[in-house]
Design a protein around this motif. Structure first.
Motif, PDB file in Angstrom:
ATOM      1  N   ASP A 148      38.867  48.721  36.837  1.00  0.00           N
ATOM      2  CA  ASP A 148      38.505  48.796  35.422  1.00  0.00           C
ATOM      3  C   ASP A 148      38.859  47.470  34.760  1.00  0.00           C
ATOM      4  O   ASP A 148      39.323  46.531  35.416  1.00  0.00           O
ATOM      5  N   GLY A 149      38.614  47.385  33.443  1.00  0.00           N
ATOM      6  CA  GLY A 149      38.828  46.129  32.736  1.00  0.00           C
ATOM      7  C   GLY A 149      40.254  45.625  32.814  1.00  0.00           C
ATOM      8  O   GLY A 149      40.498  44.425  32.990  1.00  0.00           O
ATOM      9  N   ALA A 150      41.228  46.530  32.695  1.00  0.00           N
ATOM     10  CA  ALA A 150      42.643  46.121  32.713  1.00  0.00           C
ATOM     11  C   ALA A 150      43.031  45.560  34.085  1.00  0.00           C
ATOM     12  O   ALA A 150      43.663  44.496  34.177  1.00  0.00           O
ATOM     13  N   LEU A 151      42.655  46.269  35.161  1.00  0.00           N
ATOM     14  CA  LEU A 151      42.971  45.779  36.506  1.00  0.00           C
ATOM     15  C   LEU A 151      42.232  44.488  36.815  1.00  0.00           C
ATOM     16  O   LEU A 151      42.765  43.592  37.487  1.00  0.00           O
ATOM     17  N   LEU A 152      40.998  44.361  36.331  1.00  0.00           N
ATOM     18  CA  LEU A 152      40.217  43.152  36.570  1.00  0.00           C
ATOM     19  C   LEU A 152      40.884  41.939  35.936  1.00  0.00           C
ATOM     20  O   LEU A 152      40.965  40.862  36.549  1.00  0.00           O
ATOM     21  N   GLN A 153      41.396  42.102  34.720  1.00  0.00           N
ATOM     22  CA  GLN A 153      42.087  40.994  34.053  1.00  0.00           C
ATOM     23  C   GLN A 153      43.368  40.611  34.799  1.00  0.00           C
ATOM     24  O   GLN A 153      43.719  39.432  34.878  1.00  0.00           O
ATOM     25  N   THR A 154      44.032  41.589  35.373  1.00  0.00           N
ATOM     26  CA  THR A 154      45.226  41.298  36.180  1.00  0.00           C
ATOM     27  C   THR A 154      44.860  40.503  37.418  1.00  0.00           C
ATOM     28  O   THR A 154      45.551  39.538  37.780  1.00  0.00           O
ATOM     29  N   HIS A 155      43.766  40.873  38.082  1.00  0.00           N
ATOM     30  CA  HIS A 155      43.315  40.157  39.287  1.00  0.00           C
ATOM     31  C   HIS A 155      42.874  38.736  38.955  1.00  0.00           C
ATOM     32  O   HIS A 155      43.057  37.825  39.778  1.00  0.00           O
ATOM     33  N   LYS A 157      44.183  36.817  36.849  1.00  0.00           N
ATOM     34  CA  LYS A 157      45.379  35.992  36.634  1.00  0.00           C
ATOM     35  C   LYS A 157      46.222  35.832  37.893  1.00  0.00           C
ATOM     36  O   LYS A 157      47.264  35.174  37.867  1.00  0.00           O
ATOM     37  N   ASN A 158      45.773  36.435  38.990  1.00  0.00           N
ATOM     38  CA  ASN A 158      46.524  36.345  40.243  1.00  0.00           C
ATOM     39  C   ASN A 158      46.550  34.913  40.748  1.00  0.00           C
ATOM     40  O   ASN A 158      45.528  34.223  40.755  1.00  0.00           O
ATOM     41  N   ILE A 159      47.722  34.443  41.202  1.00  0.00           N
ATOM     42  CA  ILE A 159      47.884  33.060  41.635  1.00  0.00           C
ATOM     43  C   ILE A 159      46.995  32.746  42.834  1.00  0.00           C
ATOM     44  O   ILE A 159      46.461  31.630  42.959  1.00  0.00           O
ATOM     45  N   GLY A 160      46.814  33.727  43.728  1.00  0.00           N
ATOM     46  CA  GLY A 160      45.957  33.506  44.900  1.00  0.00           C
ATOM     47  C   GLY A 160      44.517  33.238  44.510  1.00  0.00           C
ATOM     48  O   GLY A 160      43.859  32.350  45.069  1.00  0.00           O
ATOM     49  N   PHE A 161      44.019  33.993  43.536  1.00  0.00           N
ATOM     50  CA  PHE A 161      42.643  33.792  43.081  1.00  0.00           C
ATOM     51  C   PHE A 161      42.501  32.469  42.341  1.00  0.00           C
ATOM     52  O   PHE A 161      41.464  31.792  42.463  1.00  0.00           O
ATOM     53  N   TYR A 277      39.416  41.176  45.909  1.00  0.00           N
ATOM     54  CA  TYR A 277      39.485  42.642  45.930  1.00  0.00           C
ATOM     55  C   TYR A 277      40.422  43.182  47.010  1.00  0.00           C
ATOM     56  O   TYR A 277      40.617  44.400  47.103  1.00  0.00           O
ATOM     57  N   ARG A 278      40.957  42.296  47.856  1.00  0.00           N
ATOM     58  CA  ARG A 278      41.907  42.688  48.915  1.00  0.00           C
ATOM     59  C   ARG A 278      41.349  43.831  49.758  1.00  0.00           C
ATOM     60  O   ARG A 278      42.008  44.850  49.990  1.00  0.00           O
TER      61      ARG A 278
END
Length: 405
Positions: A148-155, A157-161, A277-278
């Motif tokens: 969802d939108g909240a999880l997408l925003q977290t991904h 900001k992920n350092i790996g991405f 997306y791991r």
């Protein structure tokens, strides 16, 4: 005890229903991906046919003014919509390898419409690609992650991405410099650009598809800024893909462009799915190995599909190949020369002219050992060799024949 057994039965039934729905989603995703790829294959060949017909015209027009080209683009858009919808039902690392459908269909369509030949090695490659696709589907990631939108925003900001994005953008910048500044027009450069752009298309398409699916299910995602960013990335990267893919199709055969694009795109999409997306998380080592083995089989199949294809005259001329030389392999036109460097073996025995001489001719030209007519079936005339070195090297020209006085 009765209550516990009833609860266990309900739980088992719920899990069974969830697994059934999950496999139904995978089937829907696979069907959408296959149908979409078939349409894309028809589209690419139609666009290539448009470019070929345009070259035959005395007064050439830009391909964007040809209705047939727009028909091909329309089919590509419909096919991409199918692929886009497939990302909402199946993992990206499963949808991307199913692009082998495009390669196999392209081979037969090119034979029908573009009059390109199909050999036994091409059919063998098709069989390998089909087996690889079956393994990919059988061992693909089974747990689909819908963000969802909240999880997408977290991904996001992920350092790996973030590191992955920086590396991809640096590589893209370098390729654009080689193409536009240094004028290096090779298939590998065009399609590497397409693959890098496509990696962001895969990420954004899957995100948008998932968020639209959640919105229709009652969980509105319109309040998240990430949805609009992903929509912008999806459309802008799609336009750039069409631009550079058409540039490659205009210069090279579809039997070179389509398979090479499939390999590059699949690798790019799998990496994007793993990083963002791991999708390999939770898979066993055997499942990962068999999945990657299926991908490798598809790649080898793609190699055999393009094996034996001749380089068109326009490409030979564009790459400054010397007329009259033996055919050059397709790989040498795809990859840079340093990647295909081989050992250069020189000549050991010098070459020259061979001629017959008679007794009246100059004795200095007579060999040390003459043929004996009693012991040999050869002519009474003897042979001599005159070595004529090149001005810029030590090797002579291999030119045997009668000496013209």
């Amino acid at each position: 005890m009765a209550n516990e057994s009833t609860t266990a039965a309900i739980t088992a039934q719920t899990e069974s229903t969830a697994d059934e729905l999950h496999y139904q989603s995978l089937v829907i995703g696979c069907v959408l991906a296959i149908c979409g790829n078939l349409l894309i294959s028809v589209s690419l060949n139609l666009q290539k046919y448009t470019h070929m017909k345009n070259e035959e015209l005395e007064v050439k027009i830009h391909y964007t003014r040809n209705p047939l080209w727009w028909a091909g683009v329309s089919m590509m858009i419909i096919g991409e919509v199918g692929n886009f919808s497939a990302y909402g039902y199946a993992p990206a690392s499963l949808v991307a390898p199913l692009g082998t459908t495009t390669v196999i269909a392209n081979m037969f369509l090119a034979a029908i419409f573009l009059k390109e030949k199909i050999g036994p090695e091409n059919l063998f490659g098709s069989a390998l690609a089909v087996v690889g696709a079956i393994l990919v589907v059988g061992f693909a990631p089974k747990k689909e992650k819908i963000l969802d939108g909240a999880l997408l925003q977290t991904h996001l900001k992920n350092i790996g991405f973030i590191v992955y994005t920086c590396v991809e953008l640096a590589a893209l910048t370098g390729l654009l410099i080689l193409l536009h500044l240094y004028k290096m027009t090779r298939v590998v450069i065009y399609l590497s650009i397409v693959a890098i752009i496509a990696s962001f298309s895969v990420i954004s398409a899957k995100a948008v598809s998932s968020m639209i699916q959640l919105t229709f299910a009652g969980d509105s995602q319109l309040k998240y800024w990430s949805l609009y960013i992903m929509i912008f990335i999806m459309f802008s990267t799609a336009i750039l893909q069409v631009k550079y893919l058409n540039a490659a199709m205009k210069k090279f055969e579809s039997t070179i462009v389509v398979p090479t694009n499939f390999v590059f795109f699949t690798i790019s999409a799998i990496i994007a799915g793993i990083v963002f997306y791991r999708e390999f998380w939770g898979m066993t080592a055997l499942e990962i190995f068999m999945f990657l083995f299926g991908c490798c089989l598809s790649f080898v199949g793609v190699y055999f599909i393009v094996a034996g294809r001749k380089i068109p005259a326009a490409i030979v001329e564009a790459t400054h190949a010397t007329p009259g030389e033996p055919p050059v392999s397709i790989a040498s036109k795809i990859f840079p020369a340093w990647l295909l460097a081989t050992m250069n073996v020189g000549k050991v025995q010098p070459s020259g002219y061979v001629s017959h001489i008679s007794d009246e001719q100059d004795e200095s030209r007579r060999p040390f050992v003459a043929a004996d007519g009693a012991d040999s079936d050869s002519s009474q005339d003897t042979l001599y060799t005159t070595y004529k070195p090149e001005a810029n090297g030590i090797n002579g020209n291999m030119n045997y024949g009668t000496d013209e006085q």
